[in-house]
Design an enzyme around this catalytic site. Structure first.
Site, PDB file in Angstrom:
ATOM      1  N   GLY A  46       0.880  -1.090  -0.021  1.00 44.30           N
ATOM      2  CA  GLY A  46      -0.037   0.031  -0.004  1.00 44.30           C
ATOM      3  C   GLY A  46       0.780   1.340   0.093  1.00 44.30           C
ATOM      4  O   GLY A  46       2.134   1.156   0.358  1.00 44.30           O
ATOM      5  N   GLN A  51       3.071   9.987   1.612  1.00 46.05           N
ATOM      6  CA  GLN A  51       4.515   9.105   1.313  1.00 46.05           C
ATOM      7  C   GLN A  51       4.918   9.720  -0.031  1.00 46.05           C
ATOM      8  O   GLN A  51       6.185   9.392  -0.375  1.00 46.05           O
ATOM      9  CB  GLN A  51       4.242   7.758   1.243  1.00 46.05           C
ATOM     10  N   CYS A  89       7.233  -0.889   5.701  1.00 43.75           N
ATOM     11  CA  CYS A  89       6.755   0.340   5.386  1.00 43.75           C
ATOM     12  C   CYS A  89       7.701   0.725   4.211  1.00 43.75           C
ATOM     13  O   CYS A  89       8.936   0.926   4.358  1.00 43.75           O
ATOM     14  CB  CYS A  89       6.485   1.515   6.311  1.00 43.75           C
ATOM     15  N   LEU A  90       7.118   1.397   3.070  1.00 54.17           N
ATOM     16  CA  LEU A  90       8.064   1.974   1.849  1.00 54.17           C
ATOM     17  C   LEU A  90       8.774   2.996   2.346  1.00 54.17           C
ATOM     18  O   LEU A  90       9.809   3.269   2.017  1.00 54.17           O
ATOM     19  CB  LEU A  90       7.158   2.192   0.851  1.00 54.17           C
ATOM     20  N   GLU A 132      -2.444   1.970   6.156  1.00 49.90           N
ATOM     21  CA  GLU A 132      -2.540   3.205   5.207  1.00 49.90           C
ATOM     22  C   GLU A 132      -3.244   4.448   5.686  1.00 49.90           C
ATOM     23  O   GLU A 132      -3.131   5.526   5.603  1.00 49.90           O
ATOM     24  CB  GLU A 132      -2.771   2.724   3.977  1.00 49.90           C
ATOM     25  N   HIS A 135      -1.089   6.391   8.021  1.00 49.68           N
ATOM     26  CA  HIS A 135      -0.377   7.512   7.374  1.00 49.68           C
ATOM     27  C   HIS A 135      -0.998   8.906   7.296  1.00 49.68           C
ATOM     28  O   HIS A 135      -0.443   9.793   7.328  1.00 49.68           O
ATOM     29  CB  HIS A 135      -0.077   7.101   6.045  1.00 49.68           C
TER      30      HIS A 135
HETATM   31 NI    NI Z   1       3.623   2.596   5.112  1.00 46.27          NI
END
Ligand code: NI
Length: 161
Positions: A46, A51, A89-90, A132, A135
């Site tokens: 996700g 982000q 997490c990215l 998500e 975030h």
């Molecule tokens: Ni994340």
């Protein structure tokens, strides 16, 4: 469509609360298209708008193999059960940990035409819904880590599967 840069942990943008989407215009569609492309390229589950540096309540999630769904102004309306599993997490490429999350979650959101829908998720999908949506309120998954996992250990776990 374009790949956008993913903001990394430490950038204050990841700690801010995002604004609700009010205008369903080309600018929003461009953001959604770019986020989907960025997510597919990253191999993540996700991606939330902050982000990619945009403080709007917009999320994209891989709901099944190669299928990315858009969630605008999403809210978690129901959770049940509990799971402890590895999460990443990215925006935190070097941090992995076991987290406590609900096993089931129901999300309510709008699609790009402004139509409301709800979707139920179990396991990984429930975790992604919660991760998500957090975030959008400036909350990172690291808050839920009960045990950090180093990258070598993660590789071992993957090989065992
Ligand atoms: Ni994340």
């Amino acid at each position: 469509m374009a790949i956008r840069n993913i903001v990394k942990e430490g950038d204050p943008i990841l700690t801010k609360k995002c604004r609700r989407v009010e205008k369903f215009d080309d600018r929003l569609f461009q953001l959604l298209d770019d986020m989907k492309e960025t997510l597919l390229q990253s191999g993540g589950v996700g991606l939330a708008a902050p982000q990619v540096g945009i403080l709007k309540r917009v999320v994209v999630i891989c709901t099944s193999q190669d299928k990315v769904k858009e969630f605008i102004n999403p809210e978690i309306i129901e959770t049940s059960g509990n799971q402890q599993s590895v999460e990443g997490c990215l925006s935190c490429p070097d941090i992995w940990g076991v987290t406590n999350r609900p096993m089931n979650a129901v999300i309510r959101a709008l699609d790009r035409n402004g139509n409301e829908f709800t979707m139920s998720g179990e396991g990984l999908l429930a975790k992604a819904f919660c991760h998500e949506c957090d975030h959008l309120d400036g909350i990172l998954f690291t808050k839920y880590i009960i045990k950090r996992i180093n990258p070598a250990e993660l590789e071992e776990r993957k090989q065992k599967k």
